[in-house]
Design an enzyme around this catalytic site. Structure first.
Site, PDB file in Angstrom:
ATOM      1  N   THR A 137     -58.778  82.173 -44.601  1.00 22.65           N
ATOM      2  CA  THR A 137     -57.388  82.347 -44.195  1.00 22.65           C
ATOM      3  C   THR A 137     -56.436  81.854 -45.291  1.00 22.65           C
ATOM      4  O   THR A 137     -56.805  81.028 -46.122  1.00 22.65           O
ATOM      5  CB  THR A 137     -57.121  81.583 -42.888  1.00 22.65           C
ATOM      6  OG1 THR A 137     -57.613  80.238 -43.018  1.00 22.65           O
ATOM      7  CG2 THR A 137     -57.813  82.265 -41.717  1.00 22.65           C
ATOM      8  N   MET A 229     -56.761  75.768 -40.514  1.00 27.10           N
ATOM      9  CA  MET A 229     -57.428  77.072 -40.538  1.00 27.10           C
ATOM     10  C   MET A 229     -58.488  77.122 -41.634  1.00 27.10           C
ATOM     11  O   MET A 229     -59.567  77.707 -41.442  1.00 27.10           O
ATOM     12  CB  MET A 229     -56.397  78.193 -40.726  1.00 27.10           C
ATOM     13  CG  MET A 229     -55.542  78.456 -39.510  1.00 27.10           C
ATOM     14  SD  MET A 229     -54.632  80.019 -39.616  1.00 27.10           S
ATOM     15  CE  MET A 229     -53.526  79.700 -40.992  1.00 27.10           C
ATOM     16  N   HIS A 230     -58.218  76.507 -42.780  1.00 26.14           N
ATOM     17  CA  HIS A 230     -59.216  76.449 -43.846  1.00 26.14           C
ATOM     18  C   HIS A 230     -60.466  75.714 -43.384  1.00 26.14           C
ATOM     19  O   HIS A 230     -61.589  76.112 -43.715  1.00 26.14           O
ATOM     20  CB  HIS A 230     -58.636  75.758 -45.078  1.00 26.14           C
ATOM     21  CG  HIS A 230     -57.933  76.686 -46.005  1.00 26.14           C
ATOM     22  ND1 HIS A 230     -57.540  76.334 -47.274  1.00 26.14           N
ATOM     23  CD2 HIS A 230     -57.561  77.973 -45.856  1.00 26.14           C
ATOM     24  CE1 HIS A 230     -56.949  77.358 -47.859  1.00 26.14           C
ATOM     25  NE2 HIS A 230     -56.940  78.362 -47.018  1.00 26.14           N
ATOM     26  N   GLU A 231     -60.263  74.642 -42.631  1.00 31.00           N
ATOM     27  CA  GLU A 231     -61.417  73.883 -42.145  1.00 31.00           C
ATOM     28  C   GLU A 231     -62.287  74.706 -41.208  1.00 31.00           C
ATOM     29  O   GLU A 231     -63.486  74.455 -41.082  1.00 31.00           O
ATOM     30  CB  GLU A 231     -60.927  72.607 -41.450  1.00 31.00           C
ATOM     31  CG  GLU A 231     -60.304  71.604 -42.431  1.00 31.00           C
ATOM     32  CD  GLU A 231     -59.623  70.435 -41.737  1.00 31.00           C
ATOM     33  OE1 GLU A 231     -59.501  70.477 -40.488  1.00 31.00           O
ATOM     34  OE2 GLU A 231     -59.208  69.495 -42.430  1.00 31.00           O
ATOM     35  N   PHE A 234     -63.141  78.361 -44.223  1.00 28.93           N
ATOM     36  CA  PHE A 234     -63.497  78.334 -45.637  1.00 28.93           C
ATOM     37  C   PHE A 234     -64.979  78.061 -45.870  1.00 28.93           C
ATOM     38  O   PHE A 234     -65.537  78.416 -46.908  1.00 28.93           O
ATOM     39  CB  PHE A 234     -62.675  77.281 -46.384  1.00 28.93           C
ATOM     40  CG  PHE A 234     -62.214  77.731 -47.746  1.00 28.93           C
ATOM     41  CD1 PHE A 234     -63.102  77.897 -48.788  1.00 28.93           C
ATOM     42  CD2 PHE A 234     -60.876  77.996 -47.989  1.00 28.93           C
ATOM     43  CE1 PHE A 234     -62.675  78.310 -50.043  1.00 28.93           C
ATOM     44  CE2 PHE A 234     -60.440  78.413 -49.248  1.00 28.93           C
ATOM     45  CZ  PHE A 234     -61.339  78.572 -50.271  1.00 28.93           C
TER      46      PHE A 234
END
Length: 249
Positions: A137, A229-231, A234
């Protein structure tokens, strides 16, 4: 001030130009580029005469965003995109900033340009919010500034599709920025800078502070949400595979 890949030039007594020219890395967010841009804006902030900044790149490149090594470091949990902390420098700068995006604006590089007070694109260059191309994201405030500057429909299209768009295509989609032949972007930016610099510096600073106050206040919360969102997104194995296979293509 001259860095190896970033120069700051006093065009006139009240107009300063910052040029990003990391030709080896095509203006990705290399350590040298990040350090140079930060130092340039710090010097500008300490100057009491400048009224307007022109931020530009070299030849066909404005800025290409994160490096492959940087993206893999985020995947491996060694860093977060917030470590870069340059995408919002045009927003935080006290005086008006003109993004003369004469060349390609890729990912976080495109987003950094959009945080300026004035944005100029070239018809020939590619602009993309290509985060989802790699399966993760968006970051660097992309989910915020794209909607602010381009509208929700085009922002969603660019973010979800991760497609490339020539400046001429974006012009047809109705963006409100000037879109010019690449060779004309620099001259247009200088003329615009001169128009801005006719005004009193204090008035420029006061008005910019008023105009972007809400954005400066809202952005940190958006960045926190992008990190969350990265957590979630990703650390998929597919993301690592996409970065290794697709970066630079």
């Amino acid at each position: 001030m001259t860095e190896s890949v970033v120069t700051i030039e006093e065009i006139e007594s009240d107009i300063v130009k910052v040029t990003m020219q990391d030709r080896v890395n095509k203006n990705t967010f290399s350590d040298e580029l990040v350090s140079g841009v930060k130092k340039a804006f710090k010097m500008i902030d300490s100057n009491s005469e400048y009224k307007v900044v022109i931020l530009t790149g070299y030849d066909n490149y404005f800025s290409s965003g994160g490096t492959k090594e940087g993206l893999l470091a985020i995947y491996e949990g060694k860093q977060k995109f917030t470590k870069l902390d340059i995408y919002n420098l045009p927003l935080d700068c006290r005086i008006p900033v003109i993004s003369a995006m004469q060349g390609h604006g890729i990912g976080g590089g495109f987003i950094m340009g959009l945080f300026a007070d004035f944005v100029i694109l070239s018809r020939e260059s590619v602009y993309t919010a290509n985060f989802m191309k790699y399966g993760f994201t968006p970051g660097t405030g992309a989910t915020y500034i794209l909607e602010k500057k381009l509208g929700i429909s085009l922002a969603e299209e660019m973010l979800l599709s991760a497609n490339n768009y020539r400046g001429a295509e974006l012009e047809k989609k109705g963006i409100t920025f000037p879109v010019l032949p690449r060779a004309d972007v620099g001259d247009y930016a200088l003329e615009l800078a001169r128009q801005v610099a006719e005004k009193p510096r204090l008035s420029l600073i006061t008005l910019k502070d008023h105009l972007v106050r809400k954005m400066r206040k809202e952005l940190p919360e958006v960045i926190q949400q992008e990190v969350i969102m990265h957590e979630k997104t990703f650390f998929q194995e597919e993301v690592k595979e996409r970065i290794n296979e697709l970066f630079g293509k």
